[in-house]
Design a protein around this motif. Structure first.
Motif, mmCIF file in Angstrom:
data_model
loop_
_atom_site.group_PDB
_atom_site.id
_atom_site.type_symbol
_atom_site.label_atom_id
_atom_site.label_comp_id
_atom_site.label_asym_id
_atom_site.label_seq_id
_atom_site.Cartn_x
_atom_site.Cartn_y
_atom_site.Cartn_z
ATOM 1 N N TRP A 259 44.312 70.260 85.968
ATOM 2 C CA TRP A 259 45.098 71.442 86.340
ATOM 3 C C TRP A 259 44.881 72.619 85.388
ATOM 4 O O TRP A 259 44.924 73.776 85.797
ATOM 5 N N GLN A 260 44.625 72.334 84.099
ATOM 6 C CA GLN A 260 44.344 73.430 83.162
ATOM 7 C C GLN A 260 43.056 74.163 83.549
ATOM 8 O O GLN A 260 42.985 75.401 83.514
ATOM 9 N N VAL A 263 43.692 76.329 86.650
ATOM 10 C CA VAL A 263 44.408 77.568 86.320
ATOM 11 C C VAL A 263 43.440 78.606 85.766
ATOM 12 O O VAL A 263 43.447 79.782 86.178
ATOM 13 N N ILE A 264 42.582 78.180 84.825
ATOM 14 C CA ILE A 264 41.613 79.113 84.235
ATOM 15 C C ILE A 264 40.643 79.620 85.293
ATOM 16 O O ILE A 264 40.404 80.829 85.424
ATOM 17 N N VAL A 266 40.732 79.572 88.742
ATOM 18 C CA VAL A 266 41.289 80.348 89.859
ATOM 19 C C VAL A 266 41.772 81.717 89.386
ATOM 20 O O VAL A 266 41.595 82.734 90.076
ATOM 21 N N SER A 267 42.365 81.777 88.205
ATOM 22 C CA SER A 267 42.869 83.061 87.682
ATOM 23 C C SER A 267 41.733 84.055 87.491
ATOM 24 O O SER A 267 41.816 85.210 87.946
ATOM 25 N N PHE A 268 40.671 83.608 86.837
ATOM 26 C CA PHE A 268 39.571 84.541 86.580
ATOM 27 C C PHE A 268 38.732 84.797 87.830
ATOM 28 O O PHE A 268 38.143 85.872 87.958
ATOM 29 N N SER A 270 40.062 85.148 90.786
ATOM 30 C CA SER A 270 40.852 86.202 91.432
ATOM 31 C C SER A 270 40.591 87.553 90.770
ATOM 32 O O SER A 270 40.447 88.583 91.449
ATOM 33 N N PHE A 271 40.508 87.544 89.438
ATOM 34 C CA PHE A 271 40.234 88.781 88.702
ATOM 35 C C PHE A 271 38.861 89.342 89.061
ATOM 36 O O PHE A 271 38.698 90.557 89.291
ATOM 37 N N SER A 296 35.656 88.410 81.404
ATOM 38 C CA SER A 296 36.192 87.088 81.739
ATOM 39 C C SER A 296 35.731 86.034 80.743
ATOM 40 O O SER A 296 36.518 85.179 80.313
ATOM 41 N N SER A 300 38.437 84.176 78.384
ATOM 42 C CA SER A 300 38.601 82.734 78.593
ATOM 43 C C SER A 300 38.159 81.943 77.359
ATOM 44 O O SER A 300 38.783 80.936 76.996
ATOM 45 N N ALA A 445 33.400 80.345 88.301
ATOM 46 C CA ALA A 445 34.044 81.497 88.941
ATOM 47 C C ALA A 445 33.082 82.678 89.035
ATOM 48 O O ALA A 445 33.041 83.380 90.058
#
Length: 668
Positions: A259-260, A263-264, A266-268, A270-271, A296, A300, A445
């Motif tokens: 999950w960590q 999170v990293i 999917v967040s970046f 999206s960015f 990014s 990150s 990503a």
């Protein structure tokens, strides 16, 4: 008495009209232009002309004409190294534009190179190596001002897939690396050879529709492969088809996902997608999606470093070799079992890389209204890959995403590639240790956001509207890549492209022509419904050269048109067909099989008491018709310059009109 005088005047007027009509007819008949036969060339001249048009269509030797020997040497040097030509007029203003563009594409290429190397199952530094040496070679030898050189997603995936089919990249890492350098060497040899022998037209056999489908399928395949890094899955399938990948993803849902990492990633992601959206909405902010990947990576990496997320299962890059490219000359296979395998992989990957670079170069050259020499481009790309294979690089080519950024950043010349290469050099020398804590999720990503642009829905919709067969080629390449493999998708693309060529050659279009009202123009009656057929005459146009591959079909199709027309004439109680006119303007060439088919057609028509007439055969065709004696067989007077001339010679109307006038005069 007056009545008798009036009749005499009318008779004279009728005689005058009759004479003028007759004179016009005789005058037009007398001055009908005959179809000219070109001067006969000897065999050497004909062969020379054919070779020149095939391999030297752009007349590359024209600048050397009537030049002194010293000037010829300078021109030859400039032809090999274009930088010597445009470099003389280089200015500080141009350098300023190239500097900004080079720094911008460098910020984009560094994170992309690390990710693309993983697609090819190579260590990250090899991606950076491939953006250091090849751009320098291309800047000296290339003719495009806008193309940005480096590894690309599709070629990286193709290379990784084909290499991993031969060797395991983990268990046989040294041999795998050597095979990669060997494939790169032969990719360069293939590209340079095609350019040197001026065989660039061979890459045109892969149609635009097939390329759109293949690129789209490759984009989906690449994105699916990145789910491993994006979701933090450790045990992931090596197959690339969508079914195997999705099975692997869902089988790891309970215990394989991290999950960590999600999170990293999917967040970046999206960015990055938001940054691309901003750049697409407003061209002034083109630099936003260009620097977003580097931002990014920095953010990150810093986040993982301060939180030690690697201890929570977040996979990181760990180690990137420091320093510039080491020599790899002694690692290329020139003997042994892997030589042939490397050649095969190199030829395929080299052709795909060449196709992508050619498309990119032409696109941006058209936007800036300048010309690029396709054959010089091939030599430049081939040379840079040959040198690259000897300096630890894998296959590099033109990158569409980087070239677009390069263009929008205001590049003026290929110096932007040199600037980018210098930044990569500094990165290799001083910055690579800082990438130790970069998470693989951010690389995944970056790759997903980069390949999203390869899915060209607008192009696919346009292909559907224009040509359904092209759309079939597009979807065949797309589905083959997504549901099977990159190689199968590429094979389907090539097969369908060749199938279309064969279909068009073996089944050419034919059409019945009619006369447009008020003109002497004859056109397809399906395109122009108002066009009328001439009674007793059938006019057919053949829209292709007549070769051995289609000669039988052309003959049979003409006879079928004739049969249909005879049935229609009989049903409508019209005059029977007496003349068959073949409009030969689109027939650019004919071979012995084609002439034999015309002879058979002439024989079939004679049995039906129908006269065969030809209209406007081209120079090559008329020369062969005379050489084969077919012109004498049907008669020189049955070959006309235009359809209108042919129809006027077949129609007895002027003679009938003259007879009617004579009978009226006798009666009066």
């Amino acid at each position: 008495m007056s009545h008798s005088k009036n009749e005499e005047v009318e008779t004279k007027e009728m005689d005058f009209k009759s004479m003028s009509s007759s004179r016009r007819y005789v005058h037009s008949a007398r001055y009908l232009h005959k179809v000219g036969v070109p001067p006969k060339q000897n065999l050497f001249q004909e062969f020379k002309a054919t070779v020149r048009e095939t391999f030297l269509a752009d007349d590359p030797l024209r600048p050397f004409k009537d030049q002194p020997r010293s000037r010829k040497f300078v021109l030859a040097t400039q032809a090999i190294f274009p930088i010597l030509e445009w470099g003389r007029s280089y200015s500080w203003g141009k350098f300023r534009g190239d500097l900004i563009a080079g720094l911008t594409i460098a910020s984009l290429c560094i994170p992309q190179d690390i990710g693309y190397a993983k697609l090819a199952y190579l260590d990250p530094q090899y991606g950076l190596y491939s953006s250091f040496v090849p751009p320098l070679i291309y800047a000296v030898m290339g003719s495009s001002r806008d193309i940005a050189i480096g590894p690309v997603a599709v070629v990286s995936l193709l290379l990784g897939t084909m290499l991993s089919d031969e060797l395991d990249p983990v268990q046989n890492k040294p041999e795998y690396l050597r095979l990669a350098f060997t494939a790169t060497f032969f990719a360069g040899v293939t590209q340079a050879t095609l350019g040197f022998l001026r065989l660039g037209f061979l890459i045109e056999f892969l149609s635009h529709a097939a390329i759109v489908g293949f690129m789209g399928g490759a984009a989906v395949t690449i994105a699916l492969q990145q789910l491993k890094g994006l979701l933090g899955i450790k045990n992931f399938t090596k197959d690339t088809d969508i079914i195997s990948v999705m099975k692997s993803v869902w089988s790891n849902v309970e215990h394989g996902w991290n999950w960590q990492t999600i999170v990293i990633g999917v967040s970046f992601l999206s960015f990055l997608l938001f940054a691309k959206y901003i750049g697409k909405r407003n061209k002034k902010f083109f630099w936003v999606p260009a620097i977003a990947p580097l931002i990014s990576v920095v953010l990150s990496t810093f986040f993982v470093f301060i939180t030690h997320a690697e201890k929570q299962g977040v996979v990181i890059v760990k180690h990137i070799e420091k320093g510039i490219n080491p020599s790899s000359v002694n690692q290329i296979y020139f003997t042994g079992e892997y030589l042939v395998k490397g050649m095969r992989i190199g030829v395929i990957a080299g052709m795909i890389a060449l196709t992508e670079a050619a498309a990119i170069g032409r696109t941006f050259a058209a936007m800036k209204d300048y010309q690029i020499d396709g054959n010089k481009e091939m030599v430049a790309l081939g040379t840079m890959n040959i040198v690259g294979s000897m300096t630890s690089c894998y296959i590099a080519t033109g990158s569409f995403s980087r070239s677009a950024v390069n263009f929008m950043a205001g590049c003026e010349t290929a110096v932007s590639n040199i600037v980018m290469s210098c930044v990569v050099f500094l990165t290799l020398e001083f910055i690579t240790p800082l990438f130790k804590y970069t998470p693989n999720a951010i690389l995944a990503a970056i790759i997903i956001s980069a390949v999203a642009g390869l899915l060209d829905f607008e192009a696919a919709i346009l292909i559907w509207k224009i040509d359904k067969f092209d759309f079939l080629a597009c979807m065949g390449a797309f589905l083959g890549t997504v549901f099977s493999s990159v190689e199968i998708g590429l094979l389907i693309a090539v097969i369908i492209s060749f199938a279309k060529i064969l279909l068009q050659v073996t089944r050419p279009r034919t059409a019945i022509l009619g006369k447009l009202p008020g003109t002497t123009v004859y056109r397809n009656i399906q395109q122009y419904p108002e066009a009328t057929k001439v009674p007793g005459i059938l006019i057919i146009r053949v829209d292709s050269a007549i070769y051995f591959s289609n000669s039988s079909y052309v003959r049979e199709r003409i006879l079928r048109w004739l049969m249909d027309e005879e049935e229609q004439v009989k049903a409508e109680c019209q005059s029977t067909i007496q003349f068959l006119i073949i409009e030969m303007s689109p027939v650019t060439d004919i071979d012995t099989s084609g002439i034999h088919a015309l002879e058979e057609l002439h024989g079939s028509l004679q049995k039906k008491n129908i006269q065969l007439i030809l209209a406007n055969p081209g120079p090559v065709v008329i020369e062969k018709l005379h050489a084969s004696n077919f012109a004498n067989l049907i008669g020189d007077d049955k070959i006309f310059l235009t359809v209108a001339d042919a129809v006027s010679s077949c129609s007895p109307k002027p003679v009938q009109e003259q007879g009617e006038l004579s009978s009226r005069r006798d009666h009066a």
